[in-house]
Every structure is written in C-alpha cells, then in structure tokens.
Write a protein that holds these residues in place. Structure first.
Motif, PDB file in Angstrom:
ATOM      1  N   ILE A 144       0.784  -1.222  -0.179  1.00  0.00           N
ATOM      2  CA  ILE A 144      -0.004   0.088   0.018  1.00  0.00           C
ATOM      3  C   ILE A 144       1.022   1.290  -0.118  1.00  0.00           C
ATOM      4  O   ILE A 144       0.532   2.240  -0.862  1.00  0.00           O
ATOM      5  N   SER A 145       1.958   1.197   0.829  1.00  0.00           N
ATOM      6  CA  SER A 145       2.766   2.310   0.725  1.00  0.00           C
ATOM      7  C   SER A 145       3.191   2.789  -0.606  1.00  0.00           C
ATOM      8  O   SER A 145       3.417   4.025  -0.967  1.00  0.00           O
ATOM      9  N   GLY A 146       3.897   1.971  -1.275  1.00  0.00           N
ATOM     10  CA  GLY A 146       4.526   2.147  -2.507  1.00  0.00           C
ATOM     11  C   GLY A 146       3.243   2.521  -3.701  1.00  0.00           C
ATOM     12  O   GLY A 146       3.609   3.358  -4.357  1.00  0.00           O
ATOM     13  N   ALA A 147       2.069   1.946  -3.676  1.00  0.00           N
ATOM     14  CA  ALA A 147       0.931   2.349  -4.244  1.00  0.00           C
ATOM     15  C   ALA A 147       0.689   3.643  -4.063  1.00  0.00           C
ATOM     16  O   ALA A 147       0.486   4.399  -5.118  1.00  0.00           O
ATOM     17  N   LEU A 148       0.706   3.960  -2.923  1.00  0.00           N
ATOM     18  CA  LEU A 148       0.342   5.684  -2.412  1.00  0.00           C
ATOM     19  C   LEU A 148       1.242   6.564  -3.037  1.00  0.00           C
ATOM     20  O   LEU A 148       0.862   7.608  -3.742  1.00  0.00           O
ATOM     21  N   MET A 149       2.600   6.193  -2.946  1.00  0.00           N
ATOM     22  CA  MET A 149       3.838   6.927  -3.638  1.00  0.00           C
ATOM     23  C   MET A 149       3.379   7.101  -5.109  1.00  0.00           C
ATOM     24  O   MET A 149       3.590   8.172  -5.537  1.00  0.00           O
ATOM     25  N   ALA A 150       3.189   5.850  -5.791  1.00  0.00           N
ATOM     26  CA  ALA A 150       2.994   5.940  -7.188  1.00  0.00           C
ATOM     27  C   ALA A 150       1.975   6.901  -7.589  1.00  0.00           C
ATOM     28  O   ALA A 150       1.898   7.654  -8.424  1.00  0.00           O
ATOM     29  N   TYR A 151       0.725   6.911  -6.838  1.00  0.00           N
ATOM     30  CA  TYR A 151      -0.543   7.700  -7.028  1.00  0.00           C
ATOM     31  C   TYR A 151       0.029   9.360  -6.862  1.00  0.00           C
ATOM     32  O   TYR A 151      -0.753   9.876  -7.658  1.00  0.00           O
ATOM     33  N   MET A 152       0.568   9.637  -5.676  1.00  0.00           N
ATOM     34  CA  MET A 152       1.052  10.966  -5.595  1.00  0.00           C
ATOM     35  C   MET A 152       1.777  11.457  -6.510  1.00  0.00           C
ATOM     36  O   MET A 152       1.718  12.570  -7.011  1.00  0.00           O
TER      37      MET A 152
END
Length: 295
Positions: A144-152
């Motif tokens: 989830i952390s990596g996906a949130l960074m990708a989204y941002m």
C-alpha cells in the motif's frame, strides 16, 4: 505494561508541518484506535486486516495532503476484480471502511498480482478527482505504501515518500500509523541530499510503532531532525460511521415508486443493515408509506 496498553493511552491524531525553507512538507498520523474500530466493524483478520488498516491510514494521509476539508476514498481492487477493500476518510477526522473479497483468505487482496489502487477525492467544486495505480506486494517499495507513492507522483505530480503500517498481535491491532514526506518545488540540492540520505537510513515504521511510545509530534521531529520547521495543523482522528435513519430513508426515497410499493406488500418492518458499521435499522411500514405520499 504491554505495548497495547501503552498505545491505548494515546489518542489518534494527524499533524502537518513544513520546513521553514519551503523544501519539505511532512504529515504524520497515529491511527491505532481508528484502524481498530474499522477492522472490528468488518471482522477482518490476518493479512486482510493489515492491508485494510494500511488503506485507512493511507486515505487519511492523502486527505490531509490534498484536500484536508474534503472527503477522500481509497479502494483496493483484487486481481481480476475479485473483491475490494474500501477506506473512507472524512474532513471531520472520522474514517470508516468496507472489506469484501472472494474466498476465505482474501489472497487476491493481500499477495496476488494484478491488484489495483483507486483513489478518489472530492474537489472544491464538487467534482471527483480519480487516479488508479497498480499494486505490487513484492519488494521493499511494494504494498500500500508503494502504491500511494505512485499515486501521488502520477496523479498529483508530487514526489513523496510514504509509509503506512498496521501492527497486529494475533487478531488484535497493537498500533497503526503513517507519514508522508513531500518534496516541494522550493527545495535546493543541499537539503534534498540530506533528506534523501535520512529517509534511506530511517528506521522502519513498524519498529518505531512497536516501541509503544511514538506520537505524531515525535515522528515529525525525527523526520525533520535539525531542520527548522513550522507546525501547520493538528487534528484528532477517530473511527465513526455517518449512517443514520434519515440517510437510510433518503436512500429509499430514490427508489422507483413500484419498488417502494413492493417493499410494502407484506406490511412488515423493513430491516436494513449498514455495510460499514453493521448497525441495524428497522423502517416501519408507515415510514415507507410516507415516502409514497411525498413522491
């Protein structure tokens, strides 16, 4: 005293701060009780509960970063569209969520390939901003952390480092929290190099939370050690559902007249359960008839 007892004494909170040189903005959150309430309401366990907690914390952080006064919803879709986990963060500091997946383990939601993260946030004009990124649960920068960074980075054009975690002891939530470090346009090479090295050497959030005495303020101080900064905002967080009998009736009022008449056919109390908090509502036949009169 156990880790859980120590954590229970600390209320959930989210804090925003910015370095005085305008190089970085940092958001930190302790979400233990909020996550605990959301997980309990859905009966989530194991890896599903852990992902669910991370999603709730992530929704809170993105709301604080992009639209503190508006609603943000994050949806984790399983591989091939099998099942979903939803986190719903509101501007009053309350959050809730839903867990639904096929199978008993929710493997498609926790370790399978092909999962997607969809972020939706309300804009000031009432429109929705949406972004979708793939989720990988492999490697150090996955989850989830990596996906949130990708989204941002891809949907908001903001380079950031994000960490969210939920610590479980059996089926009990011991601690939950997260942080965002945003790179601002004013950053210069020197501060950027310092922060890059600091984040590379920064302890894992799991280890910091496991000590039982971490607060959002202390986390900001650690992340921005030696960098003058200013606190921008501080807000309390909690788990809560926004359902009510009025909302249930308002939803029923949108049904076609023929559907309401069908619900009245047996002249019995209509029992409706909120998917978010499992609260049950009994809608009397007289209330349904009032909807017909109003239509």
């Amino acid at each position: 005293m156990s880790e859980q007892n120590v954590t229970n004494k600390r209320s959930d909170k989210v804090i925003r701060a910015m370095t005085n040189d305008g190089a970085f903005r940092v958001i930190t959150a302790l979400t233990t009780e909020t996550v605990r309430g959301a997980i309990a309401s859905q009966g989530a366990k194991g890896a599903v509960a852990s992902r669910f907690g991370e999603l709730v914390t992530g929704a809170i952080l993105i709301r604080e970063a992009m639209s503190p006064n508006l609603r943000v919803q994050s949806i984790l879709k399983g591989a091939g569209g099998k099942g979903s986990i939803v986190a719903d963060a509101h501007p009053d500091g309350t959050s809730r969520g839903l867990v639904g997946f096929s199978g008993e383990t929710g493997e498609d939601m926790t370790g399978g390939k092909g999962a997607l993260l969809k972020m939706m946030r309300t804009l000031p004009n009432g429109a929705l901003h949406q972004g979708i990124v793939e989720v990988s649960f492999e490697g150090q920068d996955g989850g989830i952390s990596g996906a949130l960074m990708a989204y941002m980075q891809h949907s908001e054009q903001i380079v950031s480092t994000i960490a969210v975690t939920t610590l479980l002891q059996g089926d009990e939530v011991v601690a939950a929290g997260g942080y965002i470090v945003e790179l601002l346009p004013e950053v210069e090479r020197g501060p950027l190099m310092i922060m890059t090295q600091r984040l590379e050497d920064f302890p894992k959030l799991d280890d910091l939370l496991r000590k039982g005495d971490l607060t959002p303020n202390a986390l900001i101080e650690d992340l921005l050690y030696g960098m003058p900064y200013t606190l921008l905002a501080e807000s309390d967080l909690r788990y809560a559902c926004h359902c009510s009998e009025l909302r249930v009736l308002s939803s029923l009022a949108t049904l076609p007249r023929s559907d309401i008449e069908e619900l009245l056919r047996d002249n019995k109390v209509l029992e409706i359960t909120c998917d978010y908090c499992r609260k049950e509502y009994g809608i009397q036949p007289s209330q349904l008839k009032a909807l017909l009169m109003a239509s």
